[in-house]
Motif scaffolding. Structure first.
Motif, PDB file in Angstrom:
ATOM      1  N   CYS A  83       0.840  -1.200   0.000  1.00  0.00           N
ATOM      2  CA  CYS A  83       0.000   0.000   0.000  1.00  0.00           C
ATOM      3  C   CYS A  83       0.882   1.259   0.000  1.00  0.00           C
ATOM      4  CB  CYS A  83      -0.901  -0.003   1.238  1.00  0.00           C
ATOM      5  SG  CYS A  83      -1.872   1.517   1.378  1.00  0.00           S
ATOM      6  N   TYR A 138      -0.009   4.375   0.702  1.00  0.00           N
ATOM      7  CA  TYR A 138      -0.544   5.550   1.393  1.00  0.00           C
ATOM      8  C   TYR A 138       0.258   5.993   2.606  1.00  0.00           C
ATOM      9  CZ  TYR A 138      -4.635   6.793  -1.233  1.00  0.00           C
ATOM     10  OH  TYR A 138      -5.450   7.266  -2.207  1.00  0.00           O
ATOM     11  N   CYS A 139       0.496   5.115   3.563  1.00  0.00           N
ATOM     12  CA  CYS A 139       1.249   5.563   4.741  1.00  0.00           C
ATOM     13  C   CYS A 139       2.440   4.641   4.948  1.00  0.00           C
ATOM     14  CB  CYS A 139       0.354   5.615   5.987  1.00  0.00           C
ATOM     15  SG  CYS A 139       0.081   4.034   6.796  1.00  0.00           S
ATOM     16  N   CYS A 151       1.414  -1.984   4.557  1.00  0.00           N
ATOM     17  CA  CYS A 151       0.521  -3.150   4.467  1.00  0.00           C
ATOM     18  C   CYS A 151       0.599  -3.764   3.064  1.00  0.00           C
ATOM     19  CB  CYS A 151      -0.919  -2.732   4.748  1.00  0.00           C
ATOM     20  SG  CYS A 151      -1.127  -2.033   6.387  1.00  0.00           S
ATOM     21  N   CYS A 159      -6.910  -0.818   5.820  1.00  0.00           N
ATOM     22  CA  CYS A 159      -7.814   0.244   6.267  1.00  0.00           C
ATOM     23  C   CYS A 159      -8.525   0.801   5.019  1.00  0.00           C
ATOM     24  CB  CYS A 159      -7.023   1.331   6.998  1.00  0.00           C
ATOM     25  SG  CYS A 159      -6.110   2.430   5.921  1.00  0.00           S
ATOM     26  N   PRO A 162      -3.535   3.555  10.398  1.00  0.00           N
ATOM     27  CA  PRO A 162      -4.619   2.777  11.017  1.00  0.00           C
ATOM     28  C   PRO A 162      -4.264   1.331  11.389  1.00  0.00           C
ATOM     29  CG  PRO A 162      -5.442   4.047   9.163  1.00  0.00           C
ATOM     30  CD  PRO A 162      -3.957   4.206   9.138  1.00  0.00           C
ATOM     31  N   LEU A 163      -3.431   0.670  10.598  1.00  0.00           N
ATOM     32  CA  LEU A 163      -3.129  -0.727  10.944  1.00  0.00           C
ATOM     33  C   LEU A 163      -2.158  -0.820  12.123  1.00  0.00           C
ATOM     34  CD1 LEU A 163      -4.111  -3.491   9.657  1.00  0.00           C
ATOM     35  CD2 LEU A 163      -4.858  -1.418   8.549  1.00  0.00           C
TER      36      LEU A 163
HETATM   37  S1  SF4 Z   1      -2.540   1.450   7.417  1.00  0.00           S
HETATM   38 FE1  SF4 Z   1      -3.940   1.791   5.688  1.00  0.00          FE
HETATM   39  S2  SF4 Z   1      -2.983   3.444   4.533  1.00  0.00           S
HETATM   40 FE2  SF4 Z   1      -1.414   2.643   5.882  1.00  0.00          FE
HETATM   41  S3  SF4 Z   1      -0.323   1.117   4.642  1.00  0.00           S
HETATM   42 FE3  SF4 Z   1      -1.952   0.041   5.782  1.00  0.00          FE
HETATM   43  S4  SF4 Z   1      -3.711  -0.040   4.420  1.00  0.00           S
HETATM   44 FE4  SF4 Z   1      -2.286   1.529   3.624  1.00  0.00          FE
END
Ligand code: SF4
Length: 195
Positions: A11, A13-14, A18, A46, A175-176
């Motif tokens: 992922c 995003y952050c 993940c 998330c 979030p994770l």
């Molecule tokens: S916590 Fe959410 S935004 Fe961050 S890497 Fe995991 S899935 Fe992506």
């Protein structure tokens, strides 16, 4: 016949990292599927990660360079855009330029950016967006532990007896990781019940 592929990826995003599987239908990213074996997220995502594929084919995505002419953005060729960028860079002194790279770039891309800043533009000022946000805690970590990076695994968080969070809205930003904190709280509650 329709062709569907599942491509394991991370992922974007952050910084949690993940893992998921990008569902590719006829060569186009179409969906995100859970990847149970991801050591970071264990098959969970998330909402941001669940929709991470959507920007790839978004109709709002900018695909061609635009230059503002007479107050309006106009589509131009890449050559014209690069000429303008080179002209603008050439008109600045090195200490008038700073480079800021996106939080969505990889380590390799950030390395290229800082090299471009130092070698081509001759400015020492290059910074990544996450770097600007985490610089003070990184300095603190480096002073205490000898490294400005994360010093423990994400799995450790879920097994912690005490989690101290400072300067972070973890449940929104990562979030994770927040989920690991909830799991740690659940494990602590269970061990208290057993005592
Ligand atoms: S916590 Fe959410 S935004 Fe961050 S890497 Fe995991 S899935 Fe992506």
């Amino acid at each position: 016949m329709m062709e569907i592929k599942y491509v394991s990826t991370t992922c974007p995003y952050c910084g949690t990292g993940c893992g998921f599987k990008l569902v590719v239908r006829d060569g186009k990213a179409f969906d995100a599927a859970h990847r149970q074996r991801s050591p970071v997220s264990g098959g969970k995502l998330c909402p941001k990660g669940r929709c991470a594929h959507e920007f790839i084919n978004s109709p709002d995505r900018l695909e061609k360079p635009l230059i503002k002419k007479d107050g309006e953005f106009v589509e131009v060729t890449w050559d014209e855009a690069y000429d303008l960028i080179a002209e603008k860079f050439g008109s600045c002194k090195p200490d008038e330029i700073a480079c800021l790279s996106s939080a969505r770039t990889s380590n390799e891309e950030n390395c290229l950016m800082q090299k471009f800043a130092r070698v081509a533009l001759r400015t020492p000022t290059s910074i990544t967006a996450p770097g600007s946000a985490t610089h003070p805690p990184s300095r603190g970590l480096a002073a205490v532990f000898g490294s400005g990076a994360m010093t423990n695994s994400i799995r450790d968080i879920a097994e912690s007896k005490c989690v101290f969070v400072l300067g972070s809205n973890t449940f929104e930003q990562h979030p994770l990781i927040g989920r690991s904190i909830i799991r740690a709280r659940g494990a602590a509650a269970r061990s208290r019940t057993r005592c």
